[in-house]
Design a protein around this motif. Structure first.
Motif, PDB file in Angstrom:
ATOM      1  N   VAL A 139      -4.964   8.167   0.976  1.00 56.74           N
ATOM      2  CA  VAL A 139      -4.606   9.589   0.986  1.00 56.74           C
ATOM      3  C   VAL A 139      -4.935  10.172   2.352  1.00 56.74           C
ATOM      4  O   VAL A 139      -6.006   9.917   2.907  1.00 56.74           O
ATOM      5  CB  VAL A 139      -5.382  10.353  -0.108  1.00 56.74           C
ATOM      6  CG1 VAL A 139      -5.212  11.869   0.054  1.00 56.74           C
ATOM      7  CG2 VAL A 139      -4.921   9.904  -1.493  1.00 56.74           C
ATOM      8  N   HIS A 140      -4.006  10.982   2.889  1.00 59.47           N
ATOM      9  CA  HIS A 140      -4.319  11.781   4.074  1.00 59.47           C
ATOM     10  C   HIS A 140      -4.119  13.244   3.732  1.00 59.47           C
ATOM     11  O   HIS A 140      -3.050  13.651   3.267  1.00 59.47           O
ATOM     12  CB  HIS A 140      -3.444  11.428   5.276  1.00 59.47           C
ATOM     13  CG  HIS A 140      -3.818  12.233   6.491  1.00 59.47           C
ATOM     14  ND1 HIS A 140      -3.278  13.482   6.744  1.00 59.47           N
ATOM     15  CD2 HIS A 140      -4.701  11.995   7.498  1.00 59.47           C
ATOM     16  CE1 HIS A 140      -3.808  13.975   7.845  1.00 59.47           C
ATOM     17  NE2 HIS A 140      -4.672  13.092   8.329  1.00 59.47           N
ATOM     18  N   GLU A 141      -5.154  14.059   3.962  1.00 59.78           N
ATOM     19  CA  GLU A 141      -5.096  15.495   3.707  1.00 59.78           C
ATOM     20  C   GLU A 141      -5.127  16.246   5.036  1.00 59.78           C
ATOM     21  O   GLU A 141      -6.071  16.108   5.814  1.00 59.78           O
ATOM     22  CB  GLU A 141      -6.269  15.933   2.831  1.00 59.78           C
ATOM     23  CG  GLU A 141      -6.368  17.426   2.611  1.00 59.78           C
ATOM     24  CD  GLU A 141      -5.105  18.024   2.015  1.00 59.78           C
ATOM     25  OE1 GLU A 141      -4.499  18.888   2.685  1.00 59.78           O
ATOM     26  OE2 GLU A 141      -4.712  17.628   0.889  1.00 59.78           O
ATOM     27  N   GLY A 142      -4.088  17.019   5.282  1.00 61.62           N
ATOM     28  CA  GLY A 142      -3.982  17.722   6.554  1.00 61.62           C
ATOM     29  C   GLY A 142      -4.684  19.059   6.602  1.00 61.62           C
ATOM     30  O   GLY A 142      -4.954  19.580   7.687  1.00 61.62           O
ATOM     31  N   ASN A 143      -4.974  19.643   5.450  1.00 62.06           N
ATOM     32  CA  ASN A 143      -5.547  20.981   5.398  1.00 62.06           C
ATOM     33  C   ASN A 143      -6.993  20.963   4.926  1.00 62.06           C
ATOM     34  O   ASN A 143      -7.399  20.053   4.192  1.00 62.06           O
ATOM     35  CB  ASN A 143      -4.724  21.866   4.466  1.00 62.06           C
ATOM     36  CG  ASN A 143      -3.315  22.097   4.994  1.00 62.06           C
ATOM     37  OD1 ASN A 143      -3.129  22.534   6.112  1.00 62.06           O
ATOM     38  ND2 ASN A 143      -2.320  21.756   4.182  1.00 62.06           N
ATOM     39  N   PRO A 144      -7.774  21.964   5.294  1.00 59.27           N
ATOM     40  CA  PRO A 144      -9.173  22.005   4.846  1.00 59.27           C
ATOM     41  C   PRO A 144      -9.320  22.318   3.366  1.00 59.27           C
ATOM     42  O   PRO A 144     -10.384  22.070   2.792  1.00 59.27           O
ATOM     43  CB  PRO A 144      -9.795  23.114   5.716  1.00 59.27           C
ATOM     44  CG  PRO A 144      -8.651  23.942   6.169  1.00 59.27           C
ATOM     45  CD  PRO A 144      -7.477  23.025   6.282  1.00 59.27           C
ATOM     46  N   LEU A 185       2.538  13.148  -5.412  1.00 56.58           N
ATOM     47  CA  LEU A 185       1.962  13.015  -6.758  1.00 56.58           C
ATOM     48  C   LEU A 185       2.594  11.877  -7.555  1.00 56.58           C
ATOM     49  O   LEU A 185       1.869  11.015  -8.062  1.00 56.58           O
ATOM     50  CB  LEU A 185       2.065  14.336  -7.511  1.00 56.58           C
ATOM     51  CG  LEU A 185       1.487  14.300  -8.931  1.00 56.58           C
ATOM     52  CD1 LEU A 185       0.010  13.927  -8.922  1.00 56.58           C
ATOM     53  CD2 LEU A 185       1.698  15.641  -9.636  1.00 56.58           C
ATOM     54  N   PRO A 186       3.928  11.824  -7.717  1.00 58.99           N
ATOM     55  CA  PRO A 186       4.484  10.683  -8.453  1.00 58.99           C
ATOM     56  C   PRO A 186       4.214   9.353  -7.765  1.00 58.99           C
ATOM     57  O   PRO A 186       4.070   8.324  -8.441  1.00 58.99           O
ATOM     58  CB  PRO A 186       5.984  10.987  -8.519  1.00 58.99           C
ATOM     59  CG  PRO A 186       6.239  12.018  -7.493  1.00 58.99           C
ATOM     60  CD  PRO A 186       4.980  12.796  -7.349  1.00 58.99           C
ATOM     61  N   VAL A 200       0.858  -1.182   0.000  1.00 63.99           N
ATOM     62  CA  VAL A 200       0.000   0.000   0.000  1.00 63.99           C
ATOM     63  C   VAL A 200       0.896   1.234   0.000  1.00 63.99           C
ATOM     64  O   VAL A 200       1.998   1.205   0.564  1.00 63.99           O
ATOM     65  CB  VAL A 200      -0.961   0.003   1.218  1.00 63.99           C
ATOM     66  CG1 VAL A 200      -0.190   0.044   2.520  1.00 63.99           C
ATOM     67  CG2 VAL A 200      -1.955   1.163   1.151  1.00 63.99           C
ATOM     68  N   VAL A 201       0.424   2.292  -0.655  1.00 62.05           N
ATOM     69  CA  VAL A 201       1.100   3.586  -0.632  1.00 62.05           C
ATOM     70  C   VAL A 201       0.201   4.568   0.101  1.00 62.05           C
ATOM     71  O   VAL A 201      -0.986   4.682  -0.193  1.00 62.05           O
ATOM     72  CB  VAL A 201       1.388   4.098  -2.056  1.00 62.05           C
ATOM     73  CG1 VAL A 201       1.835   5.562  -2.031  1.00 62.05           C
ATOM     74  CG2 VAL A 201       2.450   3.238  -2.727  1.00 62.05           C
ATOM     75  N   VAL A 202       0.779   5.276   1.073  1.00 61.94           N
ATOM     76  CA  VAL A 202       0.042   6.297   1.817  1.00 61.94           C
ATOM     77  C   VAL A 202       0.670   7.641   1.507  1.00 61.94           C
ATOM     78  O   VAL A 202       1.867   7.841   1.726  1.00 61.94           O
ATOM     79  CB  VAL A 202       0.089   6.052   3.336  1.00 61.94           C
ATOM     80  CG1 VAL A 202      -0.845   7.028   4.051  1.00 61.94           C
ATOM     81  CG2 VAL A 202      -0.285   4.617   3.662  1.00 61.94           C
ATOM     82  N   GLY A 203      -0.141   8.567   0.987  1.00 64.44           N
ATOM     83  CA  GLY A 203       0.374   9.875   0.611  1.00 64.44           C
ATOM     84  C   GLY A 203      -0.207  10.975   1.470  1.00 64.44           C
ATOM     85  O   GLY A 203      -1.371  10.921   1.881  1.00 64.44           O
ATOM     86  N   PHE A 204       0.615  11.998   1.715  1.00 62.22           N
ATOM     87  CA  PHE A 204       0.215  13.123   2.558  1.00 62.22           C
ATOM     88  C   PHE A 204       0.208  14.440   1.789  1.00 62.22           C
ATOM     89  O   PHE A 204       0.122  15.507   2.390  1.00 62.22           O
ATOM     90  CB  PHE A 204       1.139  13.213   3.770  1.00 62.22           C
ATOM     91  CG  PHE A 204       0.997  12.042   4.702  1.00 62.22           C
ATOM     92  CD1 PHE A 204       0.160  12.107   5.797  1.00 62.22           C
ATOM     93  CD2 PHE A 204       1.670  10.856   4.463  1.00 62.22           C
ATOM     94  CE1 PHE A 204       0.013  11.019   6.647  1.00 62.22           C
ATOM     95  CE2 PHE A 204       1.535   9.763   5.309  1.00 62.22           C
ATOM     96  CZ  PHE A 204       0.700   9.846   6.399  1.00 62.22           C
ATOM     97  N   ASN A 243      -3.183  15.765  -3.737  1.00 60.05           N
ATOM     98  CA  ASN A 243      -4.204  14.958  -3.064  1.00 60.05           C
ATOM     99  C   ASN A 243      -5.536  14.975  -3.816  1.00 60.05           C
ATOM    100  O   ASN A 243      -6.305  14.013  -3.727  1.00 60.05           O
ATOM    101  CB  ASN A 243      -4.383  15.418  -1.623  1.00 60.05           C
ATOM    102  CG  ASN A 243      -3.364  14.792  -0.690  1.00 60.05           C
ATOM    103  OD1 ASN A 243      -2.588  13.918  -1.091  1.00 60.05           O
ATOM    104  ND2 ASN A 243      -3.350  15.224   0.553  1.00 60.05           N
ATOM    105  N   ARG A 244      -5.831  16.033  -4.534  1.00 54.97           N
ATOM    106  CA  ARG A 244      -7.043  16.025  -5.350  1.00 54.97           C
ATOM    107  C   ARG A 244      -6.941  14.971  -6.440  1.00 54.97           C
ATOM    108  O   ARG A 244      -7.908  14.283  -6.757  1.00 54.97           O
ATOM    109  CB  ARG A 244      -7.291  17.405  -5.956  1.00 54.97           C
ATOM    110  CG  ARG A 244      -7.597  18.486  -4.931  1.00 54.97           C
ATOM    111  CD  ARG A 244      -8.345  19.659  -5.537  1.00 54.97           C
ATOM    112  NE  ARG A 244      -7.668  20.253  -6.676  1.00 54.97           N
ATOM    113  CZ  ARG A 244      -6.765  21.226  -6.602  1.00 54.97           C
ATOM    114  NH1 ARG A 244      -6.402  21.696  -5.414  1.00 54.97           N
ATOM    115  NH2 ARG A 244      -6.217  21.729  -7.690  1.00 54.97           N
ATOM    116  N   ILE A 245      -5.746  14.819  -7.003  1.00 52.68           N
ATOM    117  CA  ILE A 245      -5.528  13.780  -8.014  1.00 52.68           C
ATOM    118  C   ILE A 245      -5.520  12.403  -7.364  1.00 52.68           C
ATOM    119  O   ILE A 245      -6.168  11.464  -7.850  1.00 52.68           O
ATOM    120  CB  ILE A 245      -4.207  14.045  -8.763  1.00 52.68           C
ATOM    121  CG1 ILE A 245      -4.337  15.317  -9.618  1.00 52.68           C
ATOM    122  CG2 ILE A 245      -3.834  12.845  -9.639  1.00 52.68           C
ATOM    123  CD1 ILE A 245      -3.030  15.761 -10.252  1.00 52.68           C
TER     124      ILE A 245
END
Length: 368
Positions: A123-128, A108-109, A98-102, A134-136
């Protein structure tokens, strides 16, 4: 199980990544420890922060993403192709489950490479206000976790911000005497903590030092982190027996600083807001006056819950501190109420929630 984490560049990406790594390292799957590899670039803070925490770091080419249309945008596709190819080869070599992106230029890559390698993504998004990466990534992610409820990402699940256990496990009351002694503060005086991030903040420095006499005359002591380059920031020594005003360059132990304080005056980066609410420390938040306004949005849930105040950078002044903070700092009942509301807005177990999510995704694909 092998988990690959992508979150280089800034502390806002790296700190939650490392908090998740710590949570995963406390787990076993099928009787075996979870393997963890972090992705980063040669120019980010991860080159020092990740190895210092004991995790493997593998480097990939950076893909800076312009926030506005510029000629540099034309160079992005070529950079992305090279970075994706290198990252896909790395995922194959590692046998990633698994890949976890912040977010950011490392994520992105990683997202695009994972898609090509048929490795699931979390995906983890820290900002509102989510960034482009992260949208991609969220479009085809197996799970999407967010720090702030209402973050506009497809399939978003509100889990909070993963934080270090030295913060989430902090009992401020139990460590208050120790913490105040460590900074040369009096044991029983109300305490204001001032900090503007690792480099300090000029507007916070000016306002706090300008209010030094009003604060200490009211019996409020101050712990002020000015930033290592701001050696000209200081206040005259207080008279014997007066409330101290302690100025330091940098706070190595934020847990002790939080334990020492009754109220903070600070910026409102996502990690800062999450840490303060997790430990139940109320704050006067001064959002960074540049950018897309996300620092104001970071602070709003805590402020609306009654756990803090919000003041524009242009409005912050010694007079504002004297009028707004001194009365609260000298009112124990008001401080107690603020602290309770701040704690109610916090999510101290976000690291464990995100770890559950990641292991569930990886285990489902691997048939565990």
């Amino acid at each position: 199980m092998h988990v690959v984490l992508a979150g280089g560049g800034t502390g806002g990406h790296i700190e939650p990544m490392l908090a998740l790594a710590d949570a995963l390292s406390r787990r076993t799957v099928g009787g075996a420890a979870v393997r963890i590899t972090c992705l980063g670039t040669a120019r980010g803070l991860e080159t020092t922060l990740v190895p210092a925490r004991g995790y493997e770091l593998r480097l990939i080419p950076p893909v800076p993403l312009p926030r506005k249309p510029t000629l540099d945008l034309l160079r992005v596709p070529g950079r992305v192709r090279r970075a994706v190819a290198d990252t896909r080869a790395l995922l194959t070599e590692l046998g990633a489950d698994v890949v976890v992106g912040f977010g950011g230029y490392v994520a992105l890559p990683a997202y695009l490479a994972a898609r090509g390698a048929k490795v699931p993504v979390v995906v983890h998004e820290g900002n509102p206000l989510p960034g482009l990466a992260n949208r991609i990534g969220a479009r085809r992610a197996a799970r999407v976790a967010v720090t702030t409820a209402g973050t506009p990402l497809r399939g978003a699940e509100h889990v909070g911000m993963p934080l270090r256990t030295s913060i989430t496990g902090l009992n401020r009351a139990a460590h208050r005497a120790e913490a105040r002694a460590a900074f040369g503060l009096d044991a029983d005086r109300p305490t204001l903590l001032v900090f503007g991030g690792s480099q300090g903040a000029a507007s916070l420095n000016r306002a706090a030092t300008g209010a030094a006499d009003a604060l200490t005359a009211a019996g409020v002591q101050v712990l002020h982190a000015r930033g290592p380059k701001n050696t000209d920031v200081g206040v005259p020594a207080r008279p014997a027996g007066a409330a101290p005003y302690v100025v330091v360059d940098y706070l190595e132990r934020m847990d002790l600083a939080y334990a020492a304080a009754d109220l903070a005056l600070c910026r409102s980066g996502a990690v800062t807001v999450a840490e303060l609410s997790a430990v139940g420390l109320p704050a006067a938040f001064v959002p960074l006056p540049i950018g897309n306004g996300e620092q104001r949005l970071n602070a709003l849930p805590v402020v609306e819950a009654g756990g803090g105040l919000l003041v524009d950078d242009a409005e912050l002044s010694p007079a504002w501190i004297e009028a707004q903070l001194v009365p609260r700092l000298t009112d124990p009942a008001a401080l107690l109420a603020l602290a309770g509301h701040a704690a109610a807005a916090g999510i101290p177990d976000a690291d464990e929630k995100l770890a559950d999510m990641v292991i569930g995704v990886a285990g489902k694909v691997a048939g565990r």
